[in-house]
Design an enzyme around this catalytic site. Structure first.
Site, PDB file in Angstrom:
ATOM      1  N   LYS A  75       0.833  -1.202   0.000  1.00 55.81           N
ATOM      2  CA  LYS A  75       0.000   0.000   0.000  1.00 55.81           C
ATOM      3  C   LYS A  75       0.865   1.247   0.000  1.00 55.81           C
ATOM      4  O   LYS A  75       1.892   1.299   0.678  1.00 55.81           O
ATOM      5  CB  LYS A  75      -0.894  -0.004   1.248  1.00 55.81           C
ATOM      6  N   LYS A  99       4.786   2.240   8.909  1.00 50.62           N
ATOM      7  CA  LYS A  99       3.529   2.891   9.317  1.00 50.62           C
ATOM      8  C   LYS A  99       2.391   1.867   9.392  1.00 50.62           C
ATOM      9  O   LYS A  99       1.654   1.821  10.379  1.00 50.62           O
ATOM     10  CB  LYS A  99       3.195   3.996   8.308  1.00 50.62           C
ATOM     11  N   LYS A 111       5.245   2.808  -2.707  1.00 53.61           N
ATOM     12  CA  LYS A 111       5.077   4.220  -3.024  1.00 53.61           C
ATOM     13  C   LYS A 111       5.403   4.435  -4.487  1.00 53.61           C
ATOM     14  O   LYS A 111       6.157   3.669  -5.078  1.00 53.61           O
ATOM     15  CB  LYS A 111       6.007   5.089  -2.163  1.00 53.61           C
ATOM     16  N   THR A 199      -6.102  12.154   6.971  1.00 51.51           N
ATOM     17  CA  THR A 199      -4.779  12.369   7.545  1.00 51.51           C
ATOM     18  C   THR A 199      -4.809  13.504   8.557  1.00 51.51           C
ATOM     19  O   THR A 199      -4.231  13.402   9.647  1.00 51.51           O
ATOM     20  CB  THR A 199      -3.750  12.652   6.434  1.00 51.51           C
ATOM     21  N   ASN A 238      -4.032  19.854   2.079  1.00 47.25           N
ATOM     22  CA  ASN A 238      -5.121  19.022   2.587  1.00 47.25           C
ATOM     23  C   ASN A 238      -4.905  18.622   4.047  1.00 47.25           C
ATOM     24  O   ASN A 238      -5.788  18.772   4.892  1.00 47.25           O
ATOM     25  CB  ASN A 238      -5.264  17.769   1.724  1.00 47.25           C
ATOM     26  N   SER A 368      -7.867   4.548   4.231  1.00 48.38           N
ATOM     27  CA  SER A 368      -7.727   3.836   2.956  1.00 48.38           C
ATOM     28  C   SER A 368      -7.986   2.342   3.143  1.00 48.38           C
ATOM     29  O   SER A 368      -8.596   1.685   2.290  1.00 48.38           O
ATOM     30  CB  SER A 368      -6.331   4.050   2.376  1.00 48.38           C
TER      31      SER A 368
END
Length: 480
Positions: A75, A99, A111, A199, A238, A368
């Site tokens: 992910k 994480k 990523k 987030t 954001n 997510s």
């Protein structure tokens, strides 16, 4: 002739992540070779593809790094920025592995990115570029609900994720779970309520848990609640916007400064974040925001006297050149890697408490995960149980009211209570509840390591140790 002394080069983002990992791993009893297996990035795919735009072929360079496949799918977001390169995506992929392990998500880390300025292209051009990039990833199974699940990152959002999901479905029409190939989609296209804010909301929940944990507050020399605390936010994108908005309107904190590209605005009484965001949209920056003092050097905002500093922009914002000037006793890393390894050591020596990125900004990947589960289940959260929950609550309320009337007690339930209690939880409430529970549990796991091992110097090291131990357990289960 006297020798010329020069400072060693600053650590790159990748170097910083590796150093922080190594510092934690050295405090653990890992089998020979396992430390290196966890540290290294498994693979990185680099693609250069052409798209005909504006009458000629433009070539773009894209990346997708897979750090660890101890759990699948892997992910991690996809960013569009001119500074995207292989080192950056590999560092970010590693951070995603740690994480996800820290907050107990069943993902490995990945990523990706495109070396592109998204502002330089029209919407239809960006769509063509994104769809072609999706095709290149799909050919190598680097986008798939079961193997590799991208998400938004810097320079991308719901729009790009919808394009990627649609492109993947066209390439794999037989895949019933195709929409789970990416997360961060619009709700109308299989997304989930609360993902855009996730987030920033996670940063808020992380800070709330910090203020519920006396031992952490004591280390920072703080006390009380978030109410009235002075916060400086770097970056009103954001993440920074949502964190600042929630903390100021729901927790009573004062956002005394916001740093952006064109400078910083400050007001000791607190800034109105919604009005500041509207000002930025209309003018392109924070300059001339009414009622605030403007400072053209945005970096100076990081050194303001405040209770909490939230770097929510790019990596490396706090480095060895400015770490000594930081006056905040508590720093919350809303961005990935905003503090370099050198700066981390300087701040730690000064007693500054850092809530690390692998925990503080885990809200995005947590929600997510909820979206991915929703897509695989093909049903929205709360759909089956909400009305049953309301019916059970109504039985209790009606029984209480009957007892009051029959026994002559003379009390009634307030209408506000009844309305709130009788309404079953919707998807947004369930998402927030799950995120809050995740952030609470993860911090307490970190604090437990910090308080039971005298060799562990800070929350970051504790967080890495929790993550590494879980990844190591997965590899041992596989026979490594």
């Amino acid at each position: 002739m006297s020798a010329v002394l020069t400072a060693p080069p600053a650590a790159s983002f990748r170097d910083s992540v590796d150093r922080m990992f190594t510092e934690a791993a050295q405090l653990m009893d890992l089998p020979p070779g396992l430390e290196e297996k966890i540290r290294v990035c498994n693979s990185t795919y680099v693609v250069r593809f052409g798209v005909r735009l504006r009458g000629e072929i433009h070539t773009f360079t894209g990346y997708r790094a897979v750090h660890s496949e101890h759990q699948e799918p892997v992910k991690g977001g996809i960013r569009y920025a001119l500074n995207v390169d292989q080192d950056e995506v590999e560092a970010l992929a590693a951070l995603m592995s740690y994480k996800c392990a820290l907050v107990e998500l069943p993902f490995g880390g990945s990523k990706g990115g495109l070396t592109i300025d998204p502002r330089a292209w029209d919407e239809d051009e960006l769509e063509k570029i994104t769809r072609r990039f999706t095709y290149e990833l799909s050919r190598r199974r680097l986008i798939s609900p079961a193997q590799n699940v991208p998400a938004p990152d810097m320079g991308t959002g719901e729009r790009e994720m919808a394009w990627m999901a649609d492109a993947y479905k066209r390439l794999h029409p037989e895949d019933i779970d195709a929409r789970a190939c990416v997360t961060g989609k619009p709700i109308s296209f299989g997304g989930i309520a609360g993902r855009i804010e996730a987030t920033g909301r996670g940063v808020q929940y992380a800070l709330r848990e910090v203020f519920r944990t006396p031992s952490v507050l004591t280390r920072a020399g703080l006390s009380g609640t978030l109410d009235g605390k002075r916060i400086v936010v770097q970056g009103l994108g954001n993440v920074g916007f949502h964190a600042a908005q929630f903390l100021s309107t729901e927790d009573g904190a004062r956002i005394v400064a916001v740093a952006e590209r064109d400078g910083a605005v400050m007001n000791p009484a607190g800034l109105n974040i919604l009005e500041l965001q509207a000002h930025m949209k209309s003018t392109g920056g924070v300059r001339d925001f009414p009622g605030a003092t403007f400072e053209p050097d945005s970096a100076k905002a990081l050194e303001l006297d405040c209770d909490i500093l939230i770097p929510a922009a790019l990596e490396g914002a706090i480095h060895r050149g400015n770490a000594e000037g930081i006056r905040a006793p508590l720093i919350v890393e809303a961005a990935n890697g905003p503090i370099t390894a050198e700066a981390d050591a300087i701040l730690r020596a000064r007693g500054v408490v850092i809530v690390p990125d692998l925990y503080a900004n885990a809200g995005g990947v947590t929600v997510s995960y909820f979206e991915w589960v929703k897509n695989l289940g093909h049903i929205s959260f709360g759909r089956m149980e909400r009305r049953q929950e309301e019916a059970r609550h109504r039985i209790l309320v009606e029984e209480l009211e009957r007892l009051s009337a029959d026994e002559g007690l003379g009390w009634t339930l307030s209408e506000g209570f009844k309305q709130k209690y009788l309404r079953g939880a919707d998807e947004l409430e369930l998402v927030r509840s799950g995120l809050d529970d995740t952030m609470r549990g993860a911090l307490q796991n970190m604090v437990a390591v910090l308080e039971t091992n005298a060799k562990v110097p800070d929350l970051r090291t504790a967080g890495y140790m929790v993550a590494i131990s879980r990844i190591a357990a997965s590899y041992r289960a596989l026979g490594l």
